[in-house]
Design a protein around this motif. Structure first.
Motif, PDB file in Angstrom:
ATOM      1  N   LEU A 136     -10.118  -3.485  -4.502  1.00 46.77           N
ATOM      2  CA  LEU A 136      -9.620  -2.021  -4.289  1.00 46.77           C
ATOM      3  C   LEU A 136     -10.485  -1.257  -3.597  1.00 46.77           C
ATOM      4  CD1 LEU A 136      -7.623   0.197  -5.374  1.00 46.77           C
ATOM      5  CD2 LEU A 136      -9.296   0.355  -7.204  1.00 46.77           C
ATOM      6  N   ALA A 137     -11.793  -1.674  -3.614  1.00 50.59           N
ATOM      7  CA  ALA A 137     -12.826  -0.781  -2.682  1.00 50.59           C
ATOM      8  C   ALA A 137     -12.355  -1.030  -1.133  1.00 50.59           C
ATOM      9  CB  ALA A 137     -14.076  -1.116  -3.012  1.00 50.59           C
ATOM     10  N   VAL A 138     -12.198  -2.260  -1.026  1.00 50.87           N
ATOM     11  CA  VAL A 138     -11.773  -2.702   0.488  1.00 50.87           C
ATOM     12  C   VAL A 138     -10.370  -2.040   0.826  1.00 50.87           C
ATOM     13  CG1 VAL A 138     -11.230  -4.770   1.737  1.00 50.87           C
ATOM     14  CG2 VAL A 138     -13.068  -4.865   0.437  1.00 50.87           C
ATOM     15  N   SER A 139      -9.668  -2.265  -0.171  1.00 49.81           N
ATOM     16  CA  SER A 139      -8.300  -1.444   0.296  1.00 49.81           C
ATOM     17  C   SER A 139      -8.361  -0.187   0.767  1.00 49.81           C
ATOM     18  CB  SER A 139      -7.316  -1.835  -0.659  1.00 49.81           C
ATOM     19  OG  SER A 139      -6.849  -3.122  -0.758  1.00 49.81           O
ATOM     20  N   LEU A 140      -9.069   0.619  -0.164  1.00 46.16           N
ATOM     21  CA  LEU A 140      -9.030   2.065  -0.131  1.00 46.16           C
ATOM     22  C   LEU A 140     -10.133   2.694   1.074  1.00 46.16           C
ATOM     23  CD1 LEU A 140      -8.865   3.416  -3.730  1.00 46.16           C
ATOM     24  CD2 LEU A 140      -7.167   2.813  -2.188  1.00 46.16           C
ATOM     25  N   SER A 141     -10.773   1.655   1.532  1.00 48.25           N
ATOM     26  CA  SER A 141     -11.638   2.122   2.513  1.00 48.25           C
ATOM     27  C   SER A 141     -11.201   1.798   3.974  1.00 48.25           C
ATOM     28  CB  SER A 141     -13.153   1.361   2.480  1.00 48.25           C
ATOM     29  OG  SER A 141     -12.934   0.160   2.448  1.00 48.25           O
ATOM     30  N   ASN A 142      -9.825   1.094   3.740  1.00 52.06           N
ATOM     31  CA  ASN A 142      -9.181   0.705   4.933  1.00 52.06           C
ATOM     32  C   ASN A 142      -8.056   1.820   5.315  1.00 52.06           C
ATOM     33  OD1 ASN A 142      -7.033  -0.162   6.794  1.00 52.06           O
ATOM     34  ND2 ASN A 142      -7.547  -2.354   6.120  1.00 52.06           N
ATOM     35  N   SER A 143      -8.335   2.711   6.318  1.00 54.88           N
ATOM     36  CA  SER A 143      -7.537   4.089   6.670  1.00 54.88           C
ATOM     37  C   SER A 143      -6.086   3.751   6.907  1.00 54.88           C
ATOM     38  CB  SER A 143      -8.186   4.866   7.482  1.00 54.88           C
ATOM     39  OG  SER A 143      -8.361   3.983   8.840  1.00 54.88           O
ATOM     40  N   ALA A 144      -5.867   2.411   7.536  1.00 58.18           N
ATOM     41  CA  ALA A 144      -4.692   1.791   8.262  1.00 58.18           C
ATOM     42  C   ALA A 144      -3.748   1.665   6.728  1.00 58.18           C
ATOM     43  CB  ALA A 144      -4.729   0.823   9.116  1.00 58.18           C
ATOM     44  N   GLN A 145      -4.457   0.985   5.949  1.00 62.10           N
ATOM     45  CA  GLN A 145      -3.627   0.724   4.665  1.00 62.10           C
ATOM     46  C   GLN A 145      -3.385   1.808   3.774  1.00 62.10           C
ATOM     47  OE1 GLN A 145      -5.489  -2.240   1.891  1.00 62.10           O
ATOM     48  NE2 GLN A 145      -3.550  -3.476   2.218  1.00 62.10           N
ATOM     49  N   VAL A 146      -4.343   2.735   3.605  1.00 63.33           N
ATOM     50  CA  VAL A 146      -4.037   3.839   2.923  1.00 63.33           C
ATOM     51  C   VAL A 146      -2.877   4.959   3.530  1.00 63.33           C
ATOM     52  CG1 VAL A 146      -4.921   6.205   2.319  1.00 63.33           C
ATOM     53  CG2 VAL A 146      -6.407   4.161   2.187  1.00 63.33           C
ATOM     54  N   ALA A 147      -2.906   4.598   4.987  1.00 65.85           N
ATOM     55  CA  ALA A 147      -1.728   5.392   5.631  1.00 65.85           C
ATOM     56  C   ALA A 147      -0.278   4.882   5.100  1.00 65.85           C
ATOM     57  CB  ALA A 147      -1.888   5.415   7.098  1.00 65.85           C
ATOM     58  N   ASP A 153       8.899   6.440  -0.335  1.00 69.00           N
ATOM     59  CA  ASP A 153       9.311   5.422  -0.968  1.00 69.00           C
ATOM     60  C   ASP A 153       8.862   4.015  -0.196  1.00 69.00           C
ATOM     61  OD1 ASP A 153      10.501   6.697  -2.948  1.00 69.00           O
ATOM     62  OD2 ASP A 153      12.671   6.500  -1.871  1.00 69.00           O
ATOM     63  N   ASP A 154       8.629   4.057   1.014  1.00 70.21           N
ATOM     64  CA  ASP A 154       8.173   3.190   1.827  1.00 70.21           C
ATOM     65  C   ASP A 154       6.914   2.721   1.333  1.00 70.21           C
ATOM     66  OD1 ASP A 154      10.330   2.910   3.314  1.00 70.21           O
ATOM     67  OD2 ASP A 154       9.549   4.078   5.163  1.00 70.21           O
ATOM     68  N   GLY A 155       5.829   3.775   1.112  1.00 68.21           N
ATOM     69  CA  GLY A 155       4.803   3.450   0.486  1.00 68.21           C
ATOM     70  C   GLY A 155       4.681   2.723  -0.765  1.00 68.21           C
ATOM     71  N   ILE A 156       5.549   3.001  -1.681  1.00 66.92           N
ATOM     72  CA  ILE A 156       5.882   2.178  -2.909  1.00 66.92           C
ATOM     73  C   ILE A 156       6.131   1.058  -2.549  1.00 66.92           C
ATOM     74  CG2 ILE A 156       7.459   2.168  -4.739  1.00 66.92           C
ATOM     75  CD1 ILE A 156       7.452   5.394  -4.728  1.00 66.92           C
ATOM     76  N   ALA A 157       7.148   0.732  -1.763  1.00 69.97           N
ATOM     77  CA  ALA A 157       7.606  -0.941  -1.420  1.00 69.97           C
ATOM     78  C   ALA A 157       6.438  -1.527  -0.883  1.00 69.97           C
ATOM     79  CB  ALA A 157       8.641  -0.602  -0.421  1.00 69.97           C
TER      80      ALA A 157
END
Length: 419
Positions: A136-147, A153-157
């Motif tokens: 989770l720390a890796v994912s949330l520090s990745n600005s592209a993934q957070v975007a 709905d696309d973010g949910i998918a």
């Protein structure tokens, strides 16, 4: 037209197959047996099944669907307020309360996980633990993934398809909104994340809310799928439309899961007999969750096999989860939610009519298991007990009581097979 023609031809065939001893127009009794006709025992099981479905399964999943819908809306609103600088502690507290409400409905559904929750992999998708905090720390520090997550709905998918079950569902949201058994503070959310798994990474409260909103949307959609898969067209129209939009599976063969049970013995149903329905409730449903609570949910950490295998560690509601799991067994046996006595059309009432001793054993052991867990939830949180390294006799007593209940439930399945 085709159906009428088929029925008419079947009727003619039945008449012409007579050997001359009986004519079609004869007034003598017709000895033809309807293969779908139910005997007295089967009619009783059918009533039990209807009561179980309508007052337990359908109601529980509808409550869950509605609560997770509310949770998503509240989190989405909180994200907007956070960005506007208007989020309050009261808003966070309301989200926490709604989360715990939804969590209660989910845990109270686990005596019927044998349906679409298992078939479609919904259970592990929304309720896997422990949460993978490092990932989770890796994912949330990745600005592209957070975007990608921050995209409606696309973010949910994206969350549902890409994050993986160790970052999805209840426990990801739980980490964001609870800490050390308490509601997350507004001040904490406004600061960068300080959990040790995030050391060396900068993750803001806004990024955490983006993640929580996307995961809550995925959680909501999966709970809609559960509701529709069981209820079919009687589920809320908006929920049906969302499930269709997501292209989720909802049927076993040609039936929704409730229909599948109610069509026991008929062509297309996975239940060849009505007795098989009761066996599923006793064994695949109630006994299965009973064994899981005693031997896995509690047992893994308690035995030392995996001290990190602790459900709901951030809200510190493990014992509440376990209590609701056993309550789901009570609801299944009693034919209703939170009843003080069994409904007249319940499974327990059917057992009572045919085997008083069995009914008494089930009731006594059910009460003992709930009482033992109630004692546990009034004491230290499970995660604190495990982290202390000091054994608590109340936990072992709960394990023993739950295993005793499981023995009785397995006896119930055997009893049902002999009806």
């Amino acid at each position: 037209m085709k159906k009428f023609f088929k029925i008419a031809m079947m009727f003619v065939a039945a008449c012409t197959l007579s050997t001359g001893l009986v004519a079609c127009g004869d007034d003598d009794d017709d000895n033809t047996t309807d293969p779908n006709a139910l005997n007295e025992t089967e009619l009783s099981i059918q009533q039990v099944t209807k009561q179980y479905l309508e007052s337990v399964v359908f109601t529980t999943y509808t409550n869950l669907a509605n609560a997770t819908d509310d949770l998503y809306e509240q989190l989405d609103d909180a994200k907007a307020k956070f960005r506007a600088g208007t989020l309050t502690q009261g808003d966070i507290d309301q989200i926490c309360a709604k989360f715990l409400e939804a969590r209660t409905y989910w845990e109270a559904s686990e005596a019927f996980l044998y349906g679409p929750a298992t078939t479609f992999g919904i259970d592990p998708h929304i309720d896997t633990w422990p949460l993978d905090l490092d990932a989770l720390a890796v994912s949330l520090s990745n600005s592209a993934q957070v975007a990608m997550l921050d995209n409606g709905d696309d973010g949910i998918a994206y969350a549902g398809a890409k994050l993986g079950q160790e970052l999805l569902g209840f426990h990801g949201i739980e980490f964001i909104i609870f800490r050390d058994g308490k509601n997350r503070t507004l001040a904490s959310l406004k600061a960068d994340e300080t959990d040790e798994a995030f050391e060396g990474k900068t993750v803001s409260g806004e990024q955490e809310l983006v993640y929580a909103v996307a995961v809550a949307g995925d959680l909501r959609d999966k709970c809609f799928q559960l509701e529709v898969a069981w209820r079919g067209e009687s589920a809320a129209k908006a929920h049906q439309e969302r499930v269709e939009e997501c292209e989720f599976e909802t049927q076993v063969g040609d039936f929704y899961y409730g229909e599948n049970m109610l069509n026991a013995k008929k062509a297309g149903s996975t239940y060849a007999t009505w007795q098989a329905v009761l066996i599923a409730i006793f064994d695949s449903g109630c006994s299965n969750i009973c064994a899981e609570v005693a031997n896995t949910k509690i047992g893994n950490a308690w035995s030392g096999e995996d001290v990190n295998y602790i459900e709901s560690p951030y809200s510190k509601k493990s014992f509440e989860d376990f209590y609701e799991n056993i309550s789901s067994i009570k609801n299944s046996l009693y034919g209703g939610i939170n009843l003080s006595s069994a409904n007249a059309n319940s499974l327990l009432s059917l057992v009572q009519k045919k085997d008083t001793a069995m009914a008494t054993k089930l009731n006594t052991r059910l009460d003992a298991a709930l009482k033992a867990l109630d004692t546990c939830r009034k004491g230290k949180a499970f995660v604190d007990i495990i982290n202390s390294g000091v054994k608590d006799a109340n936990v072992q007593a709960a394990i023993d009581a739950i295993n005793d209940l499981d023995d009785a439930l397995q006896e119930g399945a055997t009893w049902a097979s002999k009806l």
